[in-house]
Design an enzyme around this catalytic site. Structure first.
Site, PDB file in Angstrom:
ATOM      1  N   TYR A   1      -9.100  15.808  -6.821  1.00 41.53           N
ATOM      2  CA  TYR A   1      -8.174  14.975  -7.612  1.00 41.53           C
ATOM      3  C   TYR A   1      -7.247  15.873  -8.441  1.00 41.53           C
ATOM      4  CZ  TYR A   1      -6.462  12.028 -11.431  1.00 41.53           C
ATOM      5  OH  TYR A   1      -5.653  11.388 -12.348  1.00 41.53           O
TER       6      TYR A   1
ATOM      7  N   ASP B   1       0.875  -1.167   0.000  1.00 43.55           N
ATOM      8  CA  ASP B   1       0.000   0.000   0.000  1.00 43.55           C
ATOM      9  C   ASP B   1       0.918   1.223   0.000  1.00 43.55           C
ATOM     10  OD1 ASP B   1      -1.616   2.134   0.576  1.00 43.55           O
ATOM     11  OD2 ASP B   1      -2.680   1.158   2.232  1.00 43.55           O
TER      12      ASP B   1
ATOM     13  N   SER C   1      -1.022  14.357 -14.510  1.00 42.54           N
ATOM     14  CA  SER C   1      -2.221  14.303 -15.359  1.00 42.54           C
ATOM     15  C   SER C   1      -2.436  15.662 -16.016  1.00 42.54           C
ATOM     16  CB  SER C   1      -3.445  13.978 -14.503  1.00 42.54           C
ATOM     17  OG  SER C   1      -4.631  14.094 -15.269  1.00 42.54           O
TER      18      SER C   1
ATOM     19  N   LYS D   1      -2.833  16.286  -8.622  1.00 39.19           N
ATOM     20  CA  LYS D   1      -1.939  16.177  -9.773  1.00 39.19           C
ATOM     21  C   LYS D   1      -1.134  17.469  -9.954  1.00 39.19           C
ATOM     22  CE  LYS D   1      -2.844  11.928 -10.678  1.00 39.19           C
ATOM     23  NZ  LYS D   1      -1.816  10.884 -10.488  1.00 39.19           N
TER      24      LYS D   1
HETATM   25  N1  LIG Z   1      -6.770   6.668 -16.883  1.00 40.98           N
HETATM   26  C1  LIG Z   1      -6.735   7.961 -17.070  1.00 40.98           C
HETATM   27  O1  LIG Z   1      -7.544   8.511 -17.823  1.00 40.98           O
HETATM   28  C2  LIG Z   1      -5.689   8.792 -16.364  1.00 40.98           C
HETATM   29  C3  LIG Z   1      -5.488  10.109 -16.821  1.00 40.98           C
HETATM   30  C4  LIG Z   1      -4.519  10.871 -16.183  1.00 40.98           C
HETATM   31  C5  LIG Z   1      -3.780  10.347 -15.147  1.00 40.98           C
HETATM   32  N2  LIG Z   1      -4.011   9.069 -14.722  1.00 40.98           N
HETATM   33  C6  LIG Z   1      -3.173   8.562 -13.642  1.00 40.98           C
HETATM   34  O2  LIG Z   1      -2.526   7.374 -14.087  1.00 40.98           O
HETATM   35  C7  LIG Z   1      -2.163   6.585 -12.952  1.00 40.98           C
HETATM   36  C8  LIG Z   1      -2.544   5.142 -13.199  1.00 40.98           C
HETATM   37  O3  LIG Z   1      -3.938   5.045 -13.277  1.00 40.98           O
HETATM   38  P1  LIG Z   1      -4.715   4.064 -14.278  1.00 40.98           P
HETATM   39  O4  LIG Z   1      -5.553   4.931 -15.118  1.00 40.98           O
HETATM   40  O5  LIG Z   1      -3.782   3.102 -14.862  1.00 40.98           O
HETATM   41  O6  LIG Z   1      -5.720   3.410 -13.212  1.00 40.98           O
HETATM   42  P2  LIG Z   1      -5.947   1.886 -12.751  1.00 40.98           P
HETATM   43  O7  LIG Z   1      -7.031   1.986 -11.728  1.00 40.98           O
HETATM   44  O8  LIG Z   1      -6.142   1.016 -13.941  1.00 40.98           O
HETATM   45  O9  LIG Z   1      -4.571   1.496 -12.063  1.00 40.98           O
HETATM   46  C9  LIG Z   1      -4.202   2.015 -10.803  1.00 40.98           C
HETATM   47  C10 LIG Z   1      -3.437   0.942 -10.051  1.00 40.98           C
HETATM   48  O10 LIG Z   1      -2.997   1.516  -8.804  1.00 40.98           O
HETATM   49  C11 LIG Z   1      -3.207   0.556  -7.783  1.00 40.98           C
HETATM   50  N3  LIG Z   1      -3.356   1.234  -6.487  1.00 40.98           N
HETATM   51  C12 LIG Z   1      -4.387   2.021  -6.082  1.00 40.98           C
HETATM   52  N4  LIG Z   1      -4.195   2.381  -4.802  1.00 40.98           N
HETATM   53  C13 LIG Z   1      -3.027   1.838  -4.393  1.00 40.98           C
HETATM   54  C14 LIG Z   1      -2.304   1.852  -3.181  1.00 40.98           C
HETATM   55  N5  LIG Z   1      -2.753   2.530  -2.097  1.00 40.98           N
HETATM   56  N6  LIG Z   1      -1.125   1.187  -3.103  1.00 40.98           N
HETATM   57  C15 LIG Z   1      -0.668   0.491  -4.179  1.00 40.98           C
HETATM   58  N7  LIG Z   1      -1.323   0.427  -5.361  1.00 40.98           N
HETATM   59  C16 LIG Z   1      -2.486   1.090  -5.462  1.00 40.98           C
HETATM   60  C17 LIG Z   1      -4.491  -0.160  -8.190  1.00 40.98           C
HETATM   61  O11 LIG Z   1      -4.630  -1.424  -7.531  1.00 40.98           O
HETATM   62  C18 LIG Z   1      -4.302  -0.285  -9.701  1.00 40.98           C
HETATM   63  O12 LIG Z   1      -3.628  -1.478 -10.046  1.00 40.98           O
HETATM   64  C19 LIG Z   1      -2.840   7.232 -11.746  1.00 40.98           C
HETATM   65  O13 LIG Z   1      -1.895   8.000 -11.035  1.00 40.98           O
HETATM   66  C20 LIG Z   1      -3.899   8.124 -12.384  1.00 40.98           C
HETATM   67  O14 LIG Z   1      -4.245   9.218 -11.561  1.00 40.98           O
HETATM   68  C21 LIG Z   1      -4.942   8.276 -15.317  1.00 40.98           C
END
Ligand SMILES: NC(=O)c1ccc[n+]([C@@H]2O[C@H](COP(=O)([O-])OP(=O)(O)OC[C@H]3O[C@@H](n4cnc5c(N)ncnc54)[C@H](O)[C@@H]3O)[C@@H](O)[C@H]2O)c1
Length: 247
Positions: free
Chosen positions: A150, A57, A137, A154
């Protein structure tokens, strides 16, 4: 292979961007520690790419320190860390987000970088350098309504990245960020602000000049470049992976 001989730790490796980054790093020759709170997911991707699975975590400083120690113990040293794990409260009126959700989004998206910095910088000072990539982001550059708290995490990730970059440059530690636009990961409906329908995607995509969402492979390509020696004069860069959304 562009990361031959390198070792990397990717948080949030069980899903979305992290899974793709871990996969591509391994294909480019890196040994990868796949870190996630989802133990089964971390193991699945680690098994697939011949990496090391670590359940953690990222909001817990002790667990993050243990992870870095395990990776250094297994690999001999750790060259690259990708702080990718992230979460968002639901999209909606800002006063509907209670303080617990506010604290949670900061703990996962921001406190995690504090913990990782404490865990890995002493090691990087010992070995003479390292690379940290933080996943920010477009939300931290050109925020949309409904995700204020959120979005602000970022913004913090981006400023933390620049400040760490100047603070750690004398130690030959590079710190950059990746700022993606919306992508079809598990977080998609949060960012669309409702159900994932063709119309909702179209509304969103119409605000992106290159006319499509970010693919996890776009993130992986950018991460490989920034983590590789090709980028060894780049630090403090916030690289938008956004098809022009933030222009
Ligand atoms: N998907 C989008 O549109 C988008 C856009 C901009 C930024 N982001 C950023 O990209 C990053 C990845 O997100 P994603 O879109 O791949 O989402 P996702 O939900 O597919 O993956 C996130 C991963 O983080 C893990 N996670 C969450 N809380 C955790 C914790 N406390 N400890 C360890 N692991 C933890 C989850 O289990 C998951 O595997 C994030 O930082 C998100 O804010 C995503």
């Amino acid at each position: 292979m562009r990361l031959n001989g390198k070792t990397a730790l990717v948080t949030g490796a069980a899903s979305g961007f992290g899974l793709q980054i871990a996969t591509r790093f391994a294909a480019e020759g890196a040994k990868v520690a796949c870190v996630d709170i989802n133990a089964d997911g971390a193991k699945a991707i680690a098994d697939q790419i011949g990496g090391l699975a670590l359940t953690c975590d990222v909001t817990d400083g002790g667990q993050v320190r243990d992870c870095v120690e395990r990776a250094v113990g297994d690999f001999g040293q750790l060259d690259i860390v990708i702080n990718n794990a992230g979460w968002s409260h639901p999209n909606g009126p800002l006063l509907d987000v209670d303080y617990d959700a506010f604290r949670k989004v900061y703990a996962i998206n921001v406190d995690s970088i504090f913990h990782m910095t404490h865990a890995v910088v002493p090691h990087w000072r010992d070995i003479g350098g390292g690379v940290m990539l933080n996943v920010g982001s477009t939300a931290g550059i050109r925020p949309r309504p409904g995700l204020t708290w959120y979005n602000s995490t970022k913004g913090a990730v981006h400023l933390m990245t620049k400040s760490l970059a100047v603070d750690l440059a004398p130690d030959k530690i590079r710190v950059c960020a990746l700022a993606p636009v919306v992508s079809a990961t598990a977080l998609l409906e949060t960012f669309l602000g409702g159900p994932d329908t063709p119309e909702a995607r179209e509304r969103f995509v119409s605000t992106i000049p290159l006319g499509r969402m970010c693919e996890p492979t776009d993130m992986a390509s950018a991460a490989v470049f920034l983590a590789s020696d090709e980028a060894n004069f780049l630090t403090g860069v916030i690289l938008e992976i956004d098809g022009g959304r933030t222009i």
